[in-house]
Design an enzyme around this catalytic site. Structure first.
Site, PDB file in Angstrom:
ATOM      1  N   GLU A 191      -9.720  38.677  19.937  1.00 33.67           N
ATOM      2  CA  GLU A 191      -8.375  38.389  20.428  1.00 33.67           C
ATOM      3  C   GLU A 191      -8.391  37.263  21.448  1.00 33.67           C
ATOM      4  O   GLU A 191      -7.608  36.316  21.369  1.00 33.67           O
ATOM      5  CB  GLU A 191      -7.772  39.650  21.055  1.00 33.67           C
ATOM      6  CG  GLU A 191      -7.503  40.767  20.053  1.00 33.67           C
ATOM      7  CD  GLU A 191      -7.106  42.070  20.725  1.00 33.67           C
ATOM      8  OE1 GLU A 191      -6.555  42.024  21.836  1.00 33.67           O
ATOM      9  OE2 GLU A 191      -7.346  43.129  20.130  1.00 33.67           O
ATOM     10  N   TYR A 205     -14.400  48.011  20.140  1.00 29.59           N
ATOM     11  CA  TYR A 205     -13.448  47.586  21.152  1.00 29.59           C
ATOM     12  C   TYR A 205     -13.819  46.217  21.749  1.00 29.59           C
ATOM     13  O   TYR A 205     -12.994  45.308  21.736  1.00 29.59           O
ATOM     14  CB  TYR A 205     -13.345  48.672  22.221  1.00 29.59           C
ATOM     15  CG  TYR A 205     -12.162  48.548  23.139  1.00 29.59           C
ATOM     16  CD1 TYR A 205     -12.055  49.337  24.271  1.00 29.59           C
ATOM     17  CD2 TYR A 205     -11.150  47.640  22.897  1.00 29.59           C
ATOM     18  CE1 TYR A 205     -10.990  49.241  25.117  1.00 29.59           C
ATOM     19  CE2 TYR A 205     -10.066  47.525  23.736  1.00 29.59           C
ATOM     20  CZ  TYR A 205     -10.002  48.323  24.850  1.00 29.59           C
ATOM     21  OH  TYR A 205      -8.945  48.221  25.706  1.00 29.59           O
TER      22      TYR A 205
END
Lengths: 254, 250
Positions: B179, B172
């Site tokens: 991102e 994660y």
């Protein structure tokens, strides 16, 4: 479990035996509906003025306190203010609320929504680079007439609904059309006040030809459709003789 | 926001968030369709994984691997939208409401990154940060879809369950970093080209600055990422300790 008792029910008359168990639920900090509406509606009224009068920090120092060359901008300010002043007057003199309070948290959420959108659309309408509607006076005049009709309609419905509760009772009664032509929408729709409200915002969108206003109108429409459907379902549940051809918010459609 | 997915909390079946007793669950036909769907998605992400490995071996470096898996990535990531629609429209049964919102969030952010950033701003496609989130997503999705597949068939290997609720701890943050770095890399090009932006005056009296919007998106990661991360840690404790309890009496 189950619905809560109404304020006016008397303990002695409840259909229970010699002993009854009462359940209490802490609703958390509450605030009166009237107070909520007053705060919610005063905000947009004054926020719009900040942009209309082009206060210093909004459009830059060069543009402060100037006014727009377009008459429609002044018209929009009048209409917007009229709308919220009307709402304030209705809150104080016309509305009769079935429930006295709502949770305190709601006011933050609601104010953010109303105030935020008012600022956003006021910013564009009063912007120095604002472009008036494409079809000029025709478009604006049409919009103004539609605006006035919808406001009158909305007000008529609120008065009619308030009259249903005139003797201070808090029970629900089926609203019916009266001599006032604006209330004839009750033939087709359960919540014509929402119908007229959406109409008002559509007319304002046409008047200003502004996308943020259009988006606000769309959100209003969605929210009011949800409320209208709820109200419609409540009516259907409570009254067996409820007129079956009525739709919640849009005649024949929705 | 790359994640190990958070649909379904306690039960083994990812789709039925209820107690792990005799569950009604979807009918046989619906189960069949769901199994096929999940198998296809698992296969799709495996294709992406294999594509990455092969391209790496062929090129000898890990730069610019995006192009070798661009099409399947777009296809399968966007396919997750269908899944989200099914969840929301309640064609997938027994969903815990909170998980719908969370997965909707994740799917929207992933689709946003795939199309509105990586696809739209061609200059970032050669960035290493793209590889970072693609790898994170790939591993996550392979595990997630095989988790669903096995759950539907009521034959969930503990390894898969463990992997789903553990690997996210690394994946994660890895995905989120990828991102954010990609969005950050896209900023100057968006500014330069005025991509997806509209300015005043125009006849619709509207303005939108994509550059500012991207910055706001980046800022939104700050409140949202920790919440999702801790939610999943919480889920992990619940799910994995629940299994431990079941194992002990034996």
């Amino acid at each position: 479990e189950g619905k809560s008792l109404r304020d006016e029910e008397i303990l002695q008359h409840l259909p229970v035996g010699t002993t009854a168990t009462l359940y209490f639920k802490d609703l958390g900090p509450q605030i009166g509906w009237t107070t909520v509406f007053l705060i919610e509606y005063t905000g947009p009224l004054f926020i719009y003025f900040v942009f209309y009068f082009r206060m210093t920090f909004v459009y830059g120092l060069d543009e402060r306190f100037t006014s727009s060359p377009h008459p429609v901008v002044n018209l929009a300010c009048i209409c917007h203010s009229f709308h919220y002043i009307k709402r304030l007057i209705e809150t104080v003199f016309v509305h009769r609320f079935s429930r006295g309070t709502m949770p305190l948290r709601n006011i933050v959420k609601n104010c953010l929504y109303y105030w935020g959108f008012a600022a956003w659309l006021a910013y564009y309408i009063n912007h120095p680079l604002y472009t008036p509607p494409s079809y000029g006076k025709k478009q604006i005049n049409f919009a103004v007439i539609m605006f006035l009709l919808c406001e009158a309609g909305n007000f008529s419905i609120h008065v009619a609904l308030s009259d249903l509760r005139r003797n201070g009772s808090k029970t629900c009664k089926i609203p019916y059309p009266t001599k006032n032509p604006f209330t004839w929408l009750f033939f087709f729709v359960s919540c014509p006040n929402y119908t007229y409200e959406v109409g008002t915002w559509i007319s304002f969108t046409i008047m200003t030809q502004c996308v943020p206003v259009g988006l606000f109108t769309l959100l209003c429409f969605i929210q009011m459709t949800i409320w209208a459907k709820d109200k419609h379902c409540t009516y259907l549940r409570e009254f067996k003789d409820y007129p079956s051809h009525r739709m919640p918010i849009i005649p024949f459609l929705l | 926001m790359a994640a190990a997915g958070s649909g379904g909390s306690r039960a083994d079946n990812g789709y039925g968030g209820q107690q792990a007793r005799r569950r009604k669950g979807p009918g046989a036909l619906a189960t069949g369709y769901l199994v096929i769907y999940n198998v296809v998605m698992t296969a799709g992400w495996l294709v992406i994984a294999v594509g990455l490995v092969r391209a790496y071996l062929a090129k000898g470096s890990y730069h610019s691997l995006y192009y070798s898996i661009e099409k399947p990535l777009k296809f399968f990531q966007t396919g997750a939208l269908l899944e989200e629609y099914l969840l929301i429209a309640k064609y997938l049964p027994g969903i815990v409401p909170s998980s719908v919102v969370l997965t909707a969030f994740q799917v929207m952010s992933r689709v946003f990154l795939t199309w509105a950033v990586t696809h739209s701003v061609k200059e970032v496609q050669t960035e290493d940060s793209v590889l970072l989130f693609v790898v994170a997503w790939t591993i996550t999705e392979i595990i997630r879809y095989s988790f669903y597949t096995f759950s539907l068939l009521n034959h969930l290997p503990y390894l898969i369950k463990w992997a789903r609720y553990t690997l996210f701890i690394v994946l994660y943050p890895m995905g989120v970093s990828g991102e954010l770095l990609t969005i950050y890399a896209a900023l100057p090009f968006v500014r330069q080209s005025g991509l997806y932006s509209i300015s005043l005056p125009n006849k619709y009296n509207f303005s939108f600055d994509y550059y500012t919007f991207l910055i706001l998106v980046m800022i939104s990661y700050i409140p949202i990422f920790p919440q999702l991360y801790f939610h999943m840690l919480h889920q992990r404790r619940k799910v994995l300790s629940h299994t431990e309890e079941h194992k002990k009496p034996e």
